[in-house]
Design a protein around this motif. Structure first.
Motif, PDB file in Angstrom:
ATOM      1  N   LEU A   1      85.212  65.003  70.387  1.00 55.00           N
ATOM      2  CA  LEU A   1      86.305  64.490  69.687  1.00 55.00           C
ATOM      3  C   LEU A   1      86.287  65.492  68.503  1.00 55.00           C
ATOM      4  O   LEU A   1      87.443  66.170  67.799  1.00 55.00           O
ATOM      5  N   GLU A   2      85.196  64.762  68.085  1.00 56.60           N
ATOM      6  CA  GLU A   2      84.946  64.832  66.386  1.00 56.60           C
ATOM      7  C   GLU A   2      84.923  66.559  66.186  1.00 56.60           C
ATOM      8  O   GLU A   2      85.157  67.096  65.210  1.00 56.60           O
ATOM      9  N   ASP A   3      84.363  67.660  67.348  1.00 53.11           N
ATOM     10  CA  ASP A   3      83.300  68.695  67.129  1.00 53.11           C
ATOM     11  C   ASP A   3      85.410  69.203  67.325  1.00 53.11           C
ATOM     12  O   ASP A   3      85.271  70.334  66.651  1.00 53.11           O
ATOM     13  N   ASP A   4      86.562  69.563  68.321  1.00 54.18           N
ATOM     14  CA  ASP A   4      87.266  69.895  67.978  1.00 54.18           C
ATOM     15  C   ASP A   4      87.831  70.138  66.996  1.00 54.18           C
ATOM     16  O   ASP A   4      88.433  70.549  66.200  1.00 54.18           O
ATOM     17  N   LEU A   5      87.963  68.362  66.455  1.00 54.30           N
ATOM     18  CA  LEU A   5      88.560  68.096  65.111  1.00 54.30           C
ATOM     19  C   LEU A   5      88.275  69.369  64.021  1.00 54.30           C
ATOM     20  O   LEU A   5      89.103  70.286  63.543  1.00 54.30           O
ATOM     21  N   LEU A   6      86.830  69.336  63.840  1.00 60.33           N
ATOM     22  CA  LEU A   6      86.102  69.960  63.251  1.00 60.33           C
ATOM     23  C   LEU A   6      86.350  71.648  63.123  1.00 60.33           C
ATOM     24  O   LEU A   6      86.984  72.222  62.730  1.00 60.33           O
TER      25      LEU A   6
ATOM     26  N   TYR B   1      80.174  51.158  61.388  1.00 58.07           N
ATOM     27  CA  TYR B   1      79.729  51.550  60.180  1.00 58.07           C
ATOM     28  C   TYR B   1      79.172  52.753  60.746  1.00 58.07           C
ATOM     29  O   TYR B   1      78.740  53.889  60.243  1.00 58.07           O
ATOM     30  N   ASP B   2      77.541  53.070  61.946  1.00 60.45           N
ATOM     31  CA  ASP B   2      77.248  54.154  61.942  1.00 60.45           C
ATOM     32  C   ASP B   2      78.025  54.792  62.315  1.00 60.45           C
ATOM     33  O   ASP B   2      77.511  56.198  61.886  1.00 60.45           O
ATOM     34  N   GLU B   3      78.867  55.396  63.520  1.00 64.43           N
ATOM     35  CA  GLU B   3      79.450  55.974  64.104  1.00 64.43           C
ATOM     36  C   GLU B   3      80.646  56.997  62.670  1.00 64.43           C
ATOM     37  O   GLU B   3      80.782  57.894  62.581  1.00 64.43           O
ATOM     38  N   LEU B   4      80.845  56.218  61.624  1.00 67.02           N
ATOM     39  CA  LEU B   4      81.787  56.728  60.739  1.00 67.02           C
ATOM     40  C   LEU B   4      81.032  57.745  59.820  1.00 67.02           C
ATOM     41  O   LEU B   4      80.917  58.678  59.116  1.00 67.02           O
ATOM     42  N   ARG B   5      79.294  57.092  59.539  1.00 63.78           N
ATOM     43  CA  ARG B   5      78.479  57.539  58.718  1.00 63.78           C
ATOM     44  C   ARG B   5      77.655  58.819  59.555  1.00 63.78           C
ATOM     45  O   ARG B   5      78.112  59.398  58.783  1.00 63.78           O
ATOM     46  N   ALA B   6      77.558  59.167  60.943  1.00 70.44           N
ATOM     47  CA  ALA B   6      77.476  60.317  61.239  1.00 70.44           C
ATOM     48  C   ALA B   6      78.603  60.997  60.777  1.00 70.44           C
ATOM     49  O   ALA B   6      77.912  62.514  61.139  1.00 70.44           O
ATOM     50  N   PHE B   7      79.766  60.680  61.499  1.00 69.74           N
ATOM     51  CA  PHE B   7      80.938  61.567  61.341  1.00 69.74           C
ATOM     52  C   PHE B   7      80.931  62.330  59.519  1.00 69.74           C
ATOM     53  O   PHE B   7      81.215  63.166  59.728  1.00 69.74           O
ATOM     54  N   VAL B   8      81.109  61.581  58.648  1.00 69.20           N
ATOM     55  CA  VAL B   8      80.868  61.937  57.672  1.00 69.20           C
ATOM     56  C   VAL B   8      80.281  63.174  57.538  1.00 69.20           C
ATOM     57  O   VAL B   8      80.272  64.013  56.360  1.00 69.20           O
ATOM     58  N   LYS B   9      79.389  62.821  57.308  1.00 69.25           N
ATOM     59  CA  LYS B   9      77.718  63.459  56.867  1.00 69.25           C
ATOM     60  C   LYS B   9      77.788  65.021  58.062  1.00 69.25           C
ATOM     61  O   LYS B   9      77.450  65.736  57.898  1.00 69.25           O
ATOM     62  N   LYS B  10      78.777  64.728  59.879  1.00 68.57           N
ATOM     63  CA  LYS B  10      78.431  65.739  60.252  1.00 68.57           C
ATOM     64  C   LYS B  10      80.143  66.980  59.341  1.00 68.57           C
ATOM     65  O   LYS B  10      80.307  68.525  59.578  1.00 68.57           O
ATOM     66  N   ALA B  11      80.993  66.364  59.176  1.00 73.81           N
ATOM     67  CA  ALA B  11      81.893  67.599  58.448  1.00 73.81           C
ATOM     68  C   ALA B  11      81.204  68.025  57.019  1.00 73.81           C
ATOM     69  O   ALA B  11      82.126  68.926  56.419  1.00 73.81           O
ATOM     70  N   GLN B  12      80.872  66.506  56.696  1.00 75.01           N
ATOM     71  CA  GLN B  12      80.285  67.493  55.112  1.00 75.01           C
ATOM     72  C   GLN B  12      79.057  68.404  55.319  1.00 75.01           C
ATOM     73  O   GLN B  12      78.281  69.238  54.112  1.00 75.01           O
ATOM     74  N   ASN B  13      78.172  68.825  56.716  1.00 73.89           N
ATOM     75  CA  ASN B  13      77.455  69.359  56.707  1.00 73.89           C
ATOM     76  C   ASN B  13      78.311  70.834  57.191  1.00 73.89           C
ATOM     77  O   ASN B  13      76.959  71.599  57.686  1.00 73.89           O
ATOM     78  N   GLN B  14      79.533  70.995  57.116  1.00 75.75           N
ATOM     79  CA  GLN B  14      80.108  72.141  57.842  1.00 75.75           C
ATOM     80  C   GLN B  14      79.958  73.009  57.189  1.00 75.75           C
ATOM     81  O   GLN B  14      79.093  73.094  56.155  1.00 75.75           O
ATOM     82  N   GLU B  15      79.628  74.322  57.433  1.00 80.23           N
ATOM     83  CA  GLU B  15      79.852  75.377  56.895  1.00 80.23           C
ATOM     84  C   GLU B  15      80.825  76.410  56.988  1.00 80.23           C
ATOM     85  O   GLU B  15      81.257  76.936  57.748  1.00 80.23           O
ATOM     86  N   PRO B  16      81.474  76.315  56.015  1.00 79.58           N
ATOM     87  CA  PRO B  16      81.619  75.625  54.594  1.00 79.58           C
ATOM     88  C   PRO B  16      81.365  73.624  54.396  1.00 79.58           C
ATOM     89  O   PRO B  16      82.031  73.708  55.602  1.00 79.58           O
ATOM     90  N   TYR B  17      81.763  73.575  53.448  1.00 81.68           N
ATOM     91  CA  TYR B  17      81.701  71.638  53.399  1.00 81.68           C
ATOM     92  C   TYR B  17      83.060  71.376  53.583  1.00 81.68           C
ATOM     93  O   TYR B  17      84.150  72.232  52.908  1.00 81.68           O
ATOM     94  N   VAL B  18      83.307  70.254  54.408  1.00 83.44           N
ATOM     95  CA  VAL B  18      84.437  69.796  54.539  1.00 83.44           C
ATOM     96  C   VAL B  18      84.443  68.508  53.117  1.00 83.44           C
ATOM     97  O   VAL B  18      83.833  67.876  53.452  1.00 83.44           O
ATOM     98  N   ARG B  19      85.131  68.422  52.842  1.00 87.17           N
ATOM     99  CA  ARG B  19      86.313  67.104  51.863  1.00 87.17           C
ATOM    100  C   ARG B  19      86.238  66.340  52.622  1.00 87.17           C
ATOM    101  O   ARG B  19      87.488  66.697  53.105  1.00 87.17           O
TER     102      ARG B  19
END
Length: 313
Positions: A51-56, A81-99
């Motif tokens: 679902l995270e990947d679908d959203l992004l 905490y860990d799940e949120l940390r992983a999602f934020v990193k995933k979004a910010q590591n997108q190309e291009p960056y998602v704020r």
């Protein structure tokens, strides 16, 4: 000549817009393209990798640069905490960056959880904190219900931790969602406007009216024109440019006017950027909005994801 300038501006905007081609047009005239993710936690997206990947992927396909995540305090209260940390990193590591911005509804336990996450997650801090405190409603006031929240956000942005000389996240964006610039039951307030302008990085200004892709001609005290004029006056008095993000409403059950059909593939079938392009053309041509040199209308936000996705699956 003015008509020609409007046409040229329109062409520049439309040439900068992708056509749902899977990329985000960063660095162009429509600088900020955001969307509220209302069901990020309550809908089970957080922690579900699919679902995270679908959203992004949907965010990328529809050219959004910013996502505003709801129910972060609740997620952290449930020790995600860990799940949120992983999602934020995933979004910010997108190309291009998602704020990524966290939506905050107050300065109590929910914000304390956000503070704890923020201070302890060096590699996955949010890019912004956006308010969800409607101080203009019911018995609330700016002084009692909003100013303390601003102090909390300012502390995240400017106050170094004990023993340090620099803040943890000086680049965090303070984002203020504003429906009315007034206390409940009172007229619009330049004093409140100046406080918002003084402490803001971006002001999210509701533009909830019928045919919201057009600049409303209304000059009633809480109309979009009146709110822009109050903010530009505050900017002029403070000699500060006001960064504004225009919010469009697509929530179909909203008590406020919404423009879901404008975007829907089964309706007018317009891309999300198009509403801002049309609105901005009206804004540029308007003589009702004054002191525009103190306004930087940098883009738009969409409320909200559930309905936006149903409009453009």
């Amino acid at each position: 000549m003015k008509y020609l300038a409007t046409i040229l501006l329109s062409l520049l905007f439309f040439s900068s817009c992708d056509k749902d081609d899977g990329t985000i047009s960063l660095g162009l005239l429509v600088e900020h393209r955001g969307i509220y993710i209302n069901d990020f936690y309550t809908g089970g997206i957080l922690g579900d990798l699919s679902l995270e990947d679908d959203l992004l992927a949907w965010v990328d396909e529809n050219d959004f640069t910013d996502i505003y995540l709801y129910n972060i305090g609740s997620a952290l209260l449930d020790d995600k905490y860990d799940e949120l940390r992983a999602f934020v990193k995933k979004a910010q590591n997108q190309e291009p960056y998602v704020r990524v911005s966290f939506v905050s509804a107050g300065f109590g336990t929910s914000f304390s959880n956000i503070e704890a996450y923020h201070d302890g997650r060096k590699d996955s801090r949010p890019d912004g904190i956006v308010s969800e405190i409607e101080f203009w409603n019911d018995s609330m006031t700016f002084a009692d219900d909003y100013a303390p929240w601003i102090s909390k956000v300012n502390d995240l942005k400017f106050t170094p931790p004990p023993g340090e000389i620099t803040p943890l996240n000086p680049g965090i964006t303070r984002q203020f969602y504003i429906g009315k610039i007034k206390d409940a039951g009172m007229p619009p307030s330049l004093t409140i406007g100046k406080e918002l302008v003084t402490h803001h990085d971006e002001i999210f200004l509701t533009n909830y009216h019928t045919d919201g892709w057009q600049l409303s001609s209304s000059t009633e005290e809480n109309s979009i024109v009146s709110k822009l004029n109050l903010l530009s006056e505050a900017g002029m008095e403070l000699n500060k440019k006001v960064n504004v993000v225009i919010l469009f409403n697509v929530y179909q059950s909203s008590p406020s006017p919404e423009i879901w059909n404008y975007f829907a593939t089964t309706g007018m079938n317009k891309e999300f950027e198009n509403a801002f392009v049309e609105w901005y053309e009206d804004y540029e041509a308007s003589t009702d909005v004054t002191n525009k040199e103190f306004l930087n209308v940098k883009g738009f936000g969409i409320y909200r994801y559930t309905d936006a996705k149903s409009a453009r699956p």
